[in-house]
Design a protein around this motif. Structure first.
Motif, PDB file in Angstrom:
ATOM      1  N   ALA A  18      30.454  30.402  57.369  1.00 40.42           N
ATOM      2  CA  ALA A  18      31.297  29.519  56.764  1.00 40.42           C
ATOM      3  C   ALA A  18      32.835  29.847  56.784  1.00 40.42           C
ATOM      4  O   ALA A  18      33.195  31.108  56.420  1.00 40.42           O
ATOM      5  CB  ALA A  18      31.037  29.303  55.272  1.00 40.42           C
ATOM      6  N   ASP A  19      33.856  29.106  56.936  1.00 41.61           N
ATOM      7  CA  ASP A  19      35.094  29.376  56.801  1.00 41.61           C
ATOM      8  C   ASP A  19      35.544  29.064  55.337  1.00 41.61           C
ATOM      9  O   ASP A  19      36.563  29.630  54.895  1.00 41.61           O
ATOM     10  CB  ASP A  19      35.875  28.381  57.622  1.00 41.61           C
ATOM     11  N   PHE A  20      34.807  28.352  54.612  1.00 42.08           N
ATOM     12  CA  PHE A  20      35.311  28.238  53.116  1.00 42.08           C
ATOM     13  C   PHE A  20      34.094  27.531  52.545  1.00 42.08           C
ATOM     14  O   PHE A  20      33.122  27.165  53.233  1.00 42.08           O
ATOM     15  CB  PHE A  20      36.451  27.260  52.854  1.00 42.08           C
ATOM     16  N   LEU A  21      34.010  27.817  51.047  1.00 36.81           N
ATOM     17  CA  LEU A  21      32.758  27.591  50.349  1.00 36.81           C
ATOM     18  C   LEU A  21      33.119  26.525  49.129  1.00 36.81           C
ATOM     19  O   LEU A  21      34.331  26.248  48.761  1.00 36.81           O
ATOM     20  CB  LEU A  21      32.333  28.627  49.701  1.00 36.81           C
ATOM     21  N   VAL A  22      32.376  25.332  49.203  1.00 32.99           N
ATOM     22  CA  VAL A  22      32.146  24.566  47.983  1.00 32.99           C
ATOM     23  C   VAL A  22      31.006  24.607  47.130  1.00 32.99           C
ATOM     24  O   VAL A  22      29.858  25.119  47.813  1.00 32.99           O
ATOM     25  CB  VAL A  22      32.770  23.048  48.514  1.00 32.99           C
ATOM     26  N   MET A  23      30.955  24.192  46.025  1.00 35.19           N
ATOM     27  CA  MET A  23      29.579  24.150  45.268  1.00 35.19           C
ATOM     28  C   MET A  23      29.647  22.517  44.659  1.00 35.19           C
ATOM     29  O   MET A  23      30.625  22.233  43.991  1.00 35.19           O
ATOM     30  CB  MET A  23      29.658  24.957  44.313  1.00 35.19           C
ATOM     31  N   VAL A  24      28.427  22.158  44.949  1.00 35.52           N
ATOM     32  CA  VAL A  24      28.037  20.696  44.407  1.00 35.52           C
ATOM     33  C   VAL A  24      27.555  21.047  43.017  1.00 35.52           C
ATOM     34  O   VAL A  24      26.277  20.487  42.808  1.00 35.52           O
ATOM     35  CB  VAL A  24      27.244  20.002  45.406  1.00 35.52           C
ATOM     36  N   CYS A  25      28.247  21.251  42.037  1.00 37.49           N
ATOM     37  CA  CYS A  25      27.898  21.383  40.562  1.00 37.49           C
ATOM     38  C   CYS A  25      29.140  21.918  39.787  1.00 37.49           C
ATOM     39  O   CYS A  25      29.805  22.936  40.006  1.00 37.49           O
ATOM     40  CB  CYS A  25      26.655  22.632  40.236  1.00 37.49           C
ATOM     41  N   ASN A  26      29.455  20.937  39.041  1.00 32.75           N
ATOM     42  CA  ASN A  26      30.517  21.342  38.137  1.00 32.75           C
ATOM     43  C   ASN A  26      30.590  22.480  37.280  1.00 32.75           C
ATOM     44  O   ASN A  26      31.001  23.401  36.936  1.00 32.75           O
ATOM     45  CB  ASN A  26      31.179  20.014  37.214  1.00 32.75           C
ATOM     46  N   THR A  27      29.367  22.171  36.356  1.00 30.42           N
ATOM     47  CA  THR A  27      29.065  23.346  35.376  1.00 30.42           C
ATOM     48  C   THR A  27      28.820  24.668  35.826  1.00 30.42           C
ATOM     49  O   THR A  27      29.349  25.599  35.384  1.00 30.42           O
ATOM     50  CB  THR A  27      27.709  22.800  34.710  1.00 30.42           C
ATOM     51  N   ALA A  28      28.100  24.940  37.136  1.00 33.33           N
ATOM     52  CA  ALA A  28      27.994  26.043  37.529  1.00 33.33           C
ATOM     53  C   ALA A  28      29.122  26.942  38.028  1.00 33.33           C
ATOM     54  O   ALA A  28      29.173  27.985  38.163  1.00 33.33           O
ATOM     55  CB  ALA A  28      27.151  25.936  38.779  1.00 33.33           C
ATOM     56  N   HIS A  29      30.546  26.354  37.755  1.00 32.87           N
ATOM     57  CA  HIS A  29      31.914  26.933  38.105  1.00 32.87           C
ATOM     58  C   HIS A  29      32.025  27.918  37.261  1.00 32.87           C
ATOM     59  O   HIS A  29      32.725  28.833  37.323  1.00 32.87           O
ATOM     60  CB  HIS A  29      33.025  25.897  38.417  1.00 32.87           C
TER      61      HIS A  29
END
Length: 245
Positions: free
Chosen positions: A78-89
């Motif tokens: 992966a060149d960059f990461l995203v997370m599909v959960c607001n709270t888990a940030h």
């Protein structure tokens, strides 16, 4: 022409929201053939403990599991990461310590979209889980931009979590959509001139057409930014220090 970047997705929180994000990335990509689409590496792990009312042991488990997902995705290319959960940030400190690729913050991305497209907005209603609201993830980011925050409170906050849980259980029916619309409209009645759907389950049932003010979907905005970054239409910034929140 620059090569398309590969996005690593921390998913499974929840499963339907992760699939919704992937579909929105595909829909937002200007592709005429398979090869024009964005490579996505998905670490879909729904075993991450609930982020609501966590115990100290669960806090540790969440941080370790998110870090393990991030490390796997970086190692896979992966060149960059995203997370599909607001709270888990709010649990990303170990993930940031153990990886080096950029991590794109869904809260920052959503606030960026709001201010860019709706510069006249001054008071923002926030629909999110109790843990997200109690951590102040959106409140701090919005207030840093000079915007007033109006989070769901009291009974509305509790009702919203019950509706989110119904979506997680597979219920995307009209009753759930209507219940979320009532909560959003309540925020408008209190003075919100825009509402953020700050939980990735919310856009699965709540539509912009149900509100008299702009509805900003965190899922939609993360998908749009993901496409722009992968295609080189936006520049990947240096690491966001989410752990400092």
């Amino acid at each position: 022409m620059n090569a398309i970047k590969t996005v690593g997705v921390l998913g499974g929180m929840g499963p339907d929201a992760t699939v919704d994000f992937m579909a929105k990335v595909i829909a937002a990509t200007p592709a005429e053939r398979d090869q024009d689409h964005i490579p996505m590496l998905i670490d879909h792990d729904p075993r991450v403990p609930s982020r609501q009312d966590t115990t100290p042991a669960e806090d540790v488990t969440i941080r370790e599991m998110l870090a393990a997902m991030a490390v796997r995705l970086e190692a896979a290319g992966a060149d960059f990461l995203v997370m599909v959960c607001n709270t888990a940030h709010g649990w990303l400190d170990l993930a940031l310590e153990r990886t080096t690729v950029p991590f794109v913050d869904i809260v920052e991305v959503t606030a960026d979209a709001l201010t860019a497209r709706h510069p006249a907005v001054r008071t923002v209603g926030i629909m999110a889980t109790p843990a997200c609201l109690e951590a102040g993830l959106y409140q701090r980011v919005l207030e840093s931009r000079g915007l007033a925050s109006l989070p769901a409170e009291g009974r509305a906050r509790r009702d919203l979590m019950r509706l989110i849980d119904r979506v997680k259980a597979g219920d995307q029916g009209e009753d759930v959509a209507a219940g979320m619309a009532v909560i959003a409209q309540g925020l408008v009645a209190q003075g919100a001139d825009a509402v953020i759907a700050g939980c990735t389950e919310i856009p699965l049932v709540l539509a912009a057409e149900q509100l008299p003010v702009p509805l900003i979907s965190s899922t939609d905005e993360l998908a749009r930014r993901t496409v722009a970054l992968a295609l080189g239409e936006a520049t990947l910034q240096s690491r966001r220090h989410l752990a400092e929140r």
